[in-house]
Design an enzyme around this catalytic site. Structure first.
Site, mmCIF file in Angstrom:
data_model
loop_
_atom_site.group_PDB
_atom_site.id
_atom_site.type_symbol
_atom_site.label_atom_id
_atom_site.label_comp_id
_atom_site.label_asym_id
_atom_site.label_seq_id
_atom_site.Cartn_x
_atom_site.Cartn_y
_atom_site.Cartn_z
ATOM 1 N N HIS A 87 0.849 -1.197 0.000
ATOM 2 C CA HIS A 87 0.000 0.000 0.000
ATOM 3 C C HIS A 87 0.881 1.241 0.000
ATOM 4 O O HIS A 87 1.857 1.326 0.736
ATOM 5 C CB HIS A 87 -0.875 0.018 1.263
ATOM 6 C CG HIS A 87 -1.708 1.263 1.355
ATOM 7 N ND1 HIS A 87 -2.898 1.414 0.676
ATOM 8 C CD2 HIS A 87 -1.509 2.422 2.029
ATOM 9 C CE1 HIS A 87 -3.399 2.610 0.931
ATOM 10 N NE2 HIS A 87 -2.579 3.247 1.742
ATOM 11 N N ASP A 166 -15.475 2.413 7.513
ATOM 12 C CA ASP A 166 -14.459 3.427 7.199
ATOM 13 C C ASP A 166 -15.031 4.517 6.302
ATOM 14 O O ASP A 166 -14.650 5.676 6.412
ATOM 15 C CB ASP A 166 -13.237 2.786 6.522
ATOM 16 C CG ASP A 166 -12.215 3.842 6.124
ATOM 17 O OD1 ASP A 166 -11.725 4.535 7.034
ATOM 18 O OD2 ASP A 166 -11.937 4.007 4.924
ATOM 19 N N ARG A 173 -14.538 12.505 9.027
ATOM 20 C CA ARG A 173 -13.204 13.102 9.276
ATOM 21 C C ARG A 173 -12.993 14.288 8.363
ATOM 22 O O ARG A 173 -12.414 15.303 8.763
ATOM 23 C CB ARG A 173 -12.104 12.052 9.050
ATOM 24 C CG ARG A 173 -11.952 11.087 10.215
ATOM 25 C CD ARG A 173 -11.108 9.894 9.826
ATOM 26 N NE ARG A 173 -9.764 10.261 9.428
ATOM 27 C CZ ARG A 173 -8.982 9.509 8.647
ATOM 28 N NH1 ARG A 173 -9.396 8.339 8.201
ATOM 29 N NH2 ARG A 173 -7.783 9.918 8.339
ATOM 30 N N SER A 188 -7.886 3.406 9.240
ATOM 31 C CA SER A 188 -8.581 3.482 7.957
ATOM 32 C C SER A 188 -7.849 2.648 6.903
ATOM 33 O O SER A 188 -8.439 1.818 6.205
ATOM 34 C CB SER A 188 -8.649 4.959 7.531
ATOM 35 O OG SER A 188 -9.054 5.091 6.205
ATOM 36 N N LYS A 192 -8.808 -1.676 5.618
ATOM 37 C CA LYS A 192 -9.094 -2.039 4.229
ATOM 38 C C LYS A 192 -8.049 -3.026 3.703
ATOM 39 O O LYS A 192 -8.354 -3.952 2.974
ATOM 40 C CB LYS A 192 -9.144 -0.778 3.356
ATOM 41 C CG LYS A 192 -10.419 0.038 3.631
ATOM 42 C CD LYS A 192 -10.460 1.338 2.878
ATOM 43 C CE LYS A 192 -9.466 2.327 3.425
ATOM 44 N NZ LYS A 192 -9.615 3.698 3.042
HETATM 45 N N1 URA Z 1 -6.011 6.671 2.882
HETATM 46 C C1 URA Z 1 -7.013 6.039 3.518
HETATM 47 O O1 URA Z 1 -7.537 5.045 3.025
HETATM 48 N N2 URA Z 1 -7.425 6.510 4.700
HETATM 49 C C2 URA Z 1 -6.879 7.582 5.284
HETATM 50 O O2 URA Z 1 -7.284 7.945 6.342
HETATM 51 C C3 URA Z 1 -5.839 8.231 4.614
HETATM 52 C C4 URA Z 1 -5.412 7.761 3.398
#
Ligand code: URA
Length: 430
Positions: A87, A166, A173, A188, A192
């Site tokens: 990621h 999320d 947020r 977050s 995922k």
């Molecule tokens: N990418 C995400 O998926 N979540 C975040 O909070 C910041 C970047």
């Protein structure tokens, strides 16, 4: 008194919340309007308290797992024990995923990735891939398994069924000025990423003016927290902090980055792009217990095996075989060179500005993306230039004086700068 109220009082006072309390609020976030105790006000208050007071590792782990469990989980490592994922926190010209996946697969390390869309100034891997005619990204678990069996890699797009809590929390947020909270970012991202169930995850945390968190110390903190959280959740992990003070490599843009991928897999990749890609390959292969040497990665390029995996993978995900047999990279045809206004050292590149300008030019007022709009970087930070020398080249659909002037302003030439001092370190291993 509503349960949310006492949880909020405790977090406001800086106390640590229990796993049960965190599960309660995530259940409320998942329930949406039908939750009587966790509405937008309560969730927003929690986010602000968490951003100000922080979340410790145990709270971050609990938040991550609760968000993960709010959606689909594929547990792919049950079928592919050496499965890895990577990621990136996002940047400009960050083509690494497209090169890393086939190279690792060619070295026997299977890779799954559910990628994201472009966001703000950053490009999304999913959008770049969709510039390949016919390529589909809507994978389910069964199709991922088939692809991993047949070609060793599967790359799709994260659907709304992955960590749906999320989505609600991220939107809140955005409204509550809590996007930059490190534990909230961690939960977050990690929720995922854990959903596919890869055995090891590597994080490429970008730092510098084109990064989501420009400050190096904050990038390092995020990298550490991501690794600790994923490991606390029972998966192996590592992270690199890599430079985003200028676009990575040469090409930025959708079609252009697919072109950069083919160039990289044919041995013509830009040195910085290859260094970041190789370093991430090594880190995640080591984390999953199947180390791959630099030499093997370079051989996967030199032998054409990495390119071959990319082509076979893309074909199985629907890409047009005629295009793959003879890829054509159709860039927008209005070429605009950006030139050094005076002699000196290239001392600064406003990477976020370049990313935003590319996004503006590629989207215009439409909803679909013009994949051909791109930028080619000709110089790197620290290069010594003569007046009028080409810095970079825009590929636009039409002349746009305002946009061109803004792009020109993204480059700083300093006759007095020390080239060594303006070249940032590229890769930092934690
Ligand atoms: N990418 C995400 O998926 N979540 C975040 O909070 C910041 C970047």
């Amino acid at each position: 008194m509503k349960p949310a109220f006492s949880i909020l009082e405790r977090k406001r006072a800086g106390e640590s919340l229990s796993e049960a309390e965190i599960r309660d609020l995530v259940a409320g976030a998942s329930a949406g309007a039908s939750s009587s105790s966790w509405g937008d006000a309560e969730l927003g208050a929690f986010l602000m308290a968490a951003a100000v007071r922080g979340l410790d590792l145990e709270e971050t782990r609990a938040l991550t797992l609760a968000m993960l469990e709010s959606g689909e989980q594929w547990d792919l490592a049950a079928d592919f024990p050496a499965l890895v994922d990577k990621h990136s926190t996002g940047g400009v010209a960050d083509t690494v995923s497209l090169i890393l996946a086939p190279l690792l697969a060619a070295c026997g390390v299977p890779v799954v990735m559910l990628t994201g869309r472009s966001l703000g100034h950053t490009g999304g891997t999913a959008d770049k891939l969709e510039s390949i005619p016919g390529l589909r990204l809507d994978l389910d678990r069964a199709e991922c398994c088939r692809l991993l069996d047949e070609v060793g890699t599967a790359i799709g797009v994260a659907t709304g069924d992955i960590a749906p809590a999320d989505r609600r929390l991220y939107a809140l947020r955005d409204r509550t000025a809590t996007i930059s909270s490190i534990p909230l970012i961690t939960a977050s991202i990690a929720s995922k990423k854990l959903a596919t169930g890869a055995a090891a995850l590597v994080f490429d945390v970008k730092t510098g003016n084109g990064a989501f968190l420009p400050d190096r110390a904050q990038g390092e903190e995020l990298a550490r927290r991501l690794v600790e959280t994923v490991e606390a959740a029972g998966r192996r992990s590592s992270a690199l902090v890599t430079d985003m003070n200028q676009p990575l490599g040469v090409w930025a843009g959708h079609t252009a980055e697919v072109r950069a991928t083919f160039e990289a897999l044919e041995g013509e990749g830009a040195a910085d792009l290859m260094e970041v890609t190789y370093a991430l390959c090594e880190a995640v292969a080591e984390a999953v217990g199947q180390p791959v040497s630099r030499r093997r990665l370079e051989d996967a390029v030199a032998s054409g095996k990495g390119r071959d995996v990319f082509v076979r993978w893309a074909e199985r995900q629907g890409a047009d075989p005629a295009w793959l047999a003879e890829p054509r990279f159709e860039l927008a045809t209005v070429e605009v060179p950006l030139r050094a206004p005076g002699a000196g050292v290239l001392a600064g590149v406003d990477t976020t500005r370049l990313g935003l300008l590319l996004s503006r030019a590629a989207r215009g007022s439409r909803t679909d993306i013009d994949y051909g709009v791109s930028l080619r970087m000709v110089q790197r930070l620290g290069d010594e230039l003569q007046e009028g020398q080409e810095l970079a080249r825009l590929y636009l659909r039409r002349e746009d004086e305002g946009l061109i002037a803004e792009a020109q302003g993204a480059f700083t030439i300093d006759p007095l700068a020390d080239p060594e001092k303006v070249r940032p370190p590229l890769v930092e291993r934690l």
